[in-house]
Motif scaffolding. Structure first.
Motif, short mmCIF file in Angstrom:
data_model
loop_
_atom_site.label_atom_id
_atom_site.label_comp_id
_atom_site.label_asym_id
_atom_site.label_seq_id
_atom_site.Cartn_x
_atom_site.Cartn_y
_atom_site.Cartn_z
N VAL A 40 100.83 22.12 35.51
CA VAL A 40 102.18 22.67 35.44
C VAL A 40 103.17 21.68 36.03
O VAL A 40 102.94 21.12 37.10
CB VAL A 40 102.26 24.00 36.20
CG1 VAL A 40 103.68 24.53 36.21
CG2 VAL A 40 101.30 25.02 35.58
N GLN A 41 104.26 21.48 35.33
CA GLN A 41 105.34 20.65 35.86
C GLN A 41 106.64 21.44 35.79
O GLN A 41 106.91 22.11 34.79
CB GLN A 41 105.46 19.35 35.08
CG GLN A 41 104.29 18.40 35.31
CD GLN A 41 104.50 17.05 34.66
OE1 GLN A 41 105.02 16.97 33.54
NE2 GLN A 41 104.10 15.99 35.34
N LEU A 42 107.43 21.33 36.84
CA LEU A 42 108.69 22.07 36.94
C LEU A 42 109.81 21.10 37.25
O LEU A 42 109.70 20.28 38.18
CB LEU A 42 108.59 23.12 38.05
CG LEU A 42 107.42 24.10 37.93
CD1 LEU A 42 107.27 24.90 39.23
CD2 LEU A 42 107.62 25.04 36.76
N PHE B 243 112.86 29.42 45.35
CA PHE B 243 112.85 29.40 46.80
C PHE B 243 113.97 28.48 47.25
O PHE B 243 114.47 27.66 46.48
CB PHE B 243 111.50 28.86 47.32
CG PHE B 243 110.34 29.78 47.07
CD1 PHE B 243 109.80 29.92 45.79
CD2 PHE B 243 109.78 30.51 48.11
CE1 PHE B 243 108.72 30.76 45.56
CE2 PHE B 243 108.70 31.36 47.89
CZ PHE B 243 108.18 31.48 46.61
N ARG B 244 114.34 28.59 48.51
CA ARG B 244 115.34 27.67 49.04
C ARG B 244 115.01 27.32 50.48
O ARG B 244 114.36 28.09 51.19
CB ARG B 244 116.75 28.26 48.96
CG ARG B 244 117.01 29.44 49.88
CD ARG B 244 118.41 30.01 49.62
NE ARG B 244 118.71 31.14 50.50
CZ ARG B 244 119.80 31.89 50.40
NH1 ARG B 244 120.72 31.62 49.46
NH2 ARG B 244 120.00 32.89 51.24
N CYS C 268 112.15 25.53 42.28
CA CYS C 268 111.45 26.38 41.34
C CYS C 268 109.97 26.27 41.64
O CYS C 268 109.47 25.17 41.96
CB CYS C 268 111.76 25.88 39.92
SG CYS C 268 110.88 26.69 38.60
N ALA C 269 109.24 27.38 41.59
CA ALA C 269 107.82 27.33 41.94
C ALA C 269 107.03 28.41 41.21
O ALA C 269 107.57 29.46 40.84
CB ALA C 269 107.65 27.51 43.45
N TRP D 260 105.50 23.09 42.45
CA TRP D 260 106.89 23.05 42.89
C TRP D 260 107.65 21.97 42.14
O TRP D 260 107.10 20.90 41.83
CB TRP D 260 106.96 22.74 44.39
CG TRP D 260 106.37 23.81 45.23
CD1 TRP D 260 105.06 24.00 45.54
CD2 TRP D 260 107.08 24.87 45.88
NE1 TRP D 260 104.90 25.11 46.34
CE2 TRP D 260 106.12 25.67 46.56
CE3 TRP D 260 108.42 25.24 45.95
CZ2 TRP D 260 106.48 26.79 47.31
CZ3 TRP D 260 108.77 26.34 46.69
CH2 TRP D 260 107.82 27.12 47.35
N GLY D 261 108.92 22.24 41.87
CA GLY D 261 109.78 21.21 41.35
C GLY D 261 110.28 20.31 42.47
O GLY D 261 109.93 20.51 43.65
N GLN D 262 111.10 19.35 42.12
CA GLN D 262 111.58 18.39 43.11
C GLN D 262 112.76 18.94 43.92
O GLN D 262 113.13 18.37 44.93
CB GLN D 262 111.99 17.07 42.42
CG GLN D 262 113.37 17.07 41.78
CD GLN D 262 113.45 17.87 40.49
OE1 GLN D 262 112.45 18.38 39.98
NE2 GLN D 262 114.65 17.97 39.94
#
Length: 134
Positions: free
Chosen positions: A2-4, A37-38, A96-97, A124-126
């Motif tokens: 998975v890539q976000l 998430f933040r 994003c996760a 998780w995204g960057q």
């Protein structure tokens, strides 16, 4: 795998709006849980909004309920976070996760009442920075 990839962050004044996007590849559509998430400087990462594509249910943190809206465009495998009435306290890096498919049957991945466990999300995204000035 998975890539976000997130996009859409920026700087706005209090009361303004932003829309974040997260393009997911390798994500199993209409299943599991995926969300935002933040993390603000000096604070722990927290779940902001989660969507459960299988049921269409959503979770929102108390601090954003009524101001943020999470949606997912299933054909495009893209997740969105519409943020309105932004406050300086919303300033953070937004991620994003989604968890591994092995976790999809876990209660926290389908129960809209469950606080999303950050440590259970594997992909998780960057991140994209959101800055709200007063």
């Amino acid at each position: 795998q998975v890539q976000l990839v997130e996009s859409g962050g920026g700087s706005v004044q209090a009361g303004g709006s932003l829309r974040l996007s997260c393009e997911a590849t390798g994500y199993i559509r209409n299943s599991g849980c995926v969300g935002w998430f933040r993390q603000a400087p000096g604070k722990q990462r927290e779940g902001v909004a989660i969507i459960y594509p299988g049921s269409g249910g959503t979770y929102y943190a108390d601090s954003v309920r009524g101001r943020f809206t999470i949606t997912m465009d299933n054909p495009k495998n893209t997740l969105y976070l519409e943020m309105n009435s932004l406050k300086p306290d919303d300033t953070a890096m937004y991620y994003c996760a989604t968890p591994s498919p092995d976790s999809y049957s876990s209660s926290w991945c389908y129960d809209v009442r469950a606080v999303p466990p950050e440590d259970k999300y594997n992909y998780w995204g960057q991140g994209t920075q959101v800055t709200v000035s007063s």
